[in-house]
Motif scaffolding. Sequence first.
Motif, PDB file in Angstrom:
ATOM      1  N   SER A   1       0.606 -47.431  25.298  1.00 26.06           N
ATOM      2  CA  SER A   1       1.248 -46.662  24.391  1.00 26.06           C
ATOM      3  C   SER A   1       2.775 -47.305  24.290  1.00 26.06           C
ATOM      4  O   SER A   1       3.209 -46.830  23.001  1.00 26.06           O
ATOM      5  CB  SER A   1       1.532 -45.265  25.219  1.00 26.06           C
ATOM      6  OG  SER A   1       2.240 -45.884  26.536  1.00 26.06           O
TER       7      SER A   1
ATOM      8  N   HIS B   1      -0.120 -40.451  27.282  1.00 25.53           N
ATOM      9  CA  HIS B   1       0.550 -41.218  27.199  1.00 25.53           C
ATOM     10  C   HIS B   1       0.735 -41.662  25.776  1.00 25.53           C
ATOM     11  O   HIS B   1       2.078 -41.899  25.642  1.00 25.53           O
ATOM     12  CB  HIS B   1       0.197 -42.781  27.820  1.00 25.53           C
ATOM     13  CG  HIS B   1       0.501 -42.507  29.498  1.00 25.53           C
ATOM     14  ND1 HIS B   1      -0.268 -41.821  30.412  1.00 25.53           N
ATOM     15  CD2 HIS B   1       1.019 -43.258  30.171  1.00 25.53           C
ATOM     16  CE1 HIS B   1       0.068 -41.876  31.564  1.00 25.53           C
ATOM     17  NE2 HIS B   1       1.135 -42.788  31.482  1.00 25.53           N
TER      18      HIS B   1
ATOM     19  N   LEU C   1      -4.723 -40.965  28.974  1.00 27.42           N
ATOM     20  CA  LEU C   1      -4.501 -41.705  28.157  1.00 27.42           C
ATOM     21  C   LEU C   1      -3.986 -41.423  26.759  1.00 27.42           C
ATOM     22  O   LEU C   1      -2.987 -41.938  26.097  1.00 27.42           O
ATOM     23  CB  LEU C   1      -5.541 -42.855  27.525  1.00 27.42           C
ATOM     24  CG  LEU C   1      -5.688 -43.800  26.772  1.00 27.42           C
ATOM     25  CD1 LEU C   1      -4.646 -44.562  27.097  1.00 27.42           C
ATOM     26  CD2 LEU C   1      -7.027 -44.342  26.417  1.00 27.42           C
ATOM     27  N   ARG C   2      -4.596 -40.267  26.305  1.00 27.48           N
ATOM     28  CA  ARG C   2      -4.163 -39.460  25.024  1.00 27.48           C
ATOM     29  C   ARG C   2      -2.562 -38.933  25.356  1.00 27.48           C
ATOM     30  O   ARG C   2      -1.836 -39.231  24.266  1.00 27.48           O
ATOM     31  CB  ARG C   2      -5.117 -38.448  24.745  1.00 27.48           C
ATOM     32  CG  ARG C   2      -6.322 -38.713  24.338  1.00 27.48           C
ATOM     33  CD  ARG C   2      -7.006 -37.721  23.492  1.00 27.48           C
ATOM     34  NE  ARG C   2      -8.368 -38.053  23.085  1.00 27.48           N
ATOM     35  CZ  ARG C   2      -9.543 -37.891  23.881  1.00 27.48           C
ATOM     36  NH1 ARG C   2      -9.472 -37.054  25.069  1.00 27.48           N
ATOM     37  NH2 ARG C   2     -10.707 -38.283  23.464  1.00 27.48           N
TER      38      ARG C   2
ATOM     39  N   ILE D   1      -8.525 -44.057  34.961  1.00 28.04           N
ATOM     40  CA  ILE D   1      -8.144 -43.426  33.811  1.00 28.04           C
ATOM     41  C   ILE D   1      -8.848 -42.595  33.205  1.00 28.04           C
ATOM     42  O   ILE D   1     -10.093 -42.509  33.142  1.00 28.04           O
ATOM     43  CB  ILE D   1      -7.941 -44.653  32.833  1.00 28.04           C
ATOM     44  CG1 ILE D   1      -6.892 -45.622  33.497  1.00 28.04           C
ATOM     45  CG2 ILE D   1      -7.519 -44.108  31.587  1.00 28.04           C
ATOM     46  CD1 ILE D   1      -6.829 -46.976  32.516  1.00 28.04           C
TER      47      ILE D   1
ATOM     48  N   GLN E   1      -2.694 -47.783  30.419  1.00 33.13           N
ATOM     49  CA  GLN E   1      -2.269 -46.726  29.487  1.00 33.13           C
ATOM     50  C   GLN E   1      -1.005 -46.575  28.956  1.00 33.13           C
ATOM     51  O   GLN E   1      -0.548 -46.242  28.014  1.00 33.13           O
ATOM     52  CB  GLN E   1      -2.802 -45.339  30.077  1.00 33.13           C
ATOM     53  CG  GLN E   1      -2.209 -44.989  31.589  1.00 33.13           C
ATOM     54  CD  GLN E   1      -2.801 -43.759  32.017  1.00 33.13           C
ATOM     55  OE1 GLN E   1      -3.863 -43.097  31.628  1.00 33.13           O
ATOM     56  NE2 GLN E   1      -2.297 -43.324  33.265  1.00 33.13           N
TER      57      GLN E   1
END
Length: 243
Positions: free
Chosen positions: A148, A101, A98-99, A93, A144
């Motif tokens: 979200s 998603h 991650l951002r 990850i 992730q």
Amino acid sequence: MTSTARPPRFSDRRVVVTGAAGGLGQVVAALFREEGARVVATDVTAAEGVVPCDLTDDVAREELVQASLAELGGLDVLCNVAGIQQFAELGKITAAGLRKHLDVNAVAPLLLTQSYAEALVASQGNVVSVASISSVMGQPYNAQYCASKAALLLGMRSLAVELGTRGVRVNCVSPGGIATPMIEAAAAGLPADANWDLVAKSTSVIPGFMPPADVAESLLFLASDAAASITGANLVVDRGVVW
């Protein structure tokens, strides 16, 4: 002989559908049109009859909102279908992944709802967003996406409370696995040594992935007058995943 054909549920209703270039969103947009709605369909991917828009771009998103309201003359239904998913084990990850998603799956739908809120209040309309069974259960290699979609679900439930006082309903549909290109691409992120006993814990009682049409009908139900007293709900459509 009296006709028994059901009248269109969305005659002259004004609808915006995101993620409409393929998969579930494409089917949802088509069903709304079949039911008499005037639809603005949008997606980050170019396609015939679809307005191109990167919903994570603040300027582009607001331009879409203003253009769609001008074209439709208001809004009755916002369907947040657009989403991304990429499986990744913890060590793979990245902050950027991650951002992304979070931006696509949670931030964009919440901000779109904010931007369309006054139009929806004026029409006493509603919002239907696609969450996921991943929003309420832990799944391996899917942190992730789970994070979200959980943010989306609780965010929409919060808006259901806030907007409900102004006559706007807000609901979610949480599908299990749908037979779309997105899930096929997402599976590429599974590690070669994936623990399939863990993966199997989120499989369904009825085998196989669902066709998009099976899930699309649930979105139209929540958007319809038949669901006039339903808000803040999370309708699970998953072929019986054992929790």
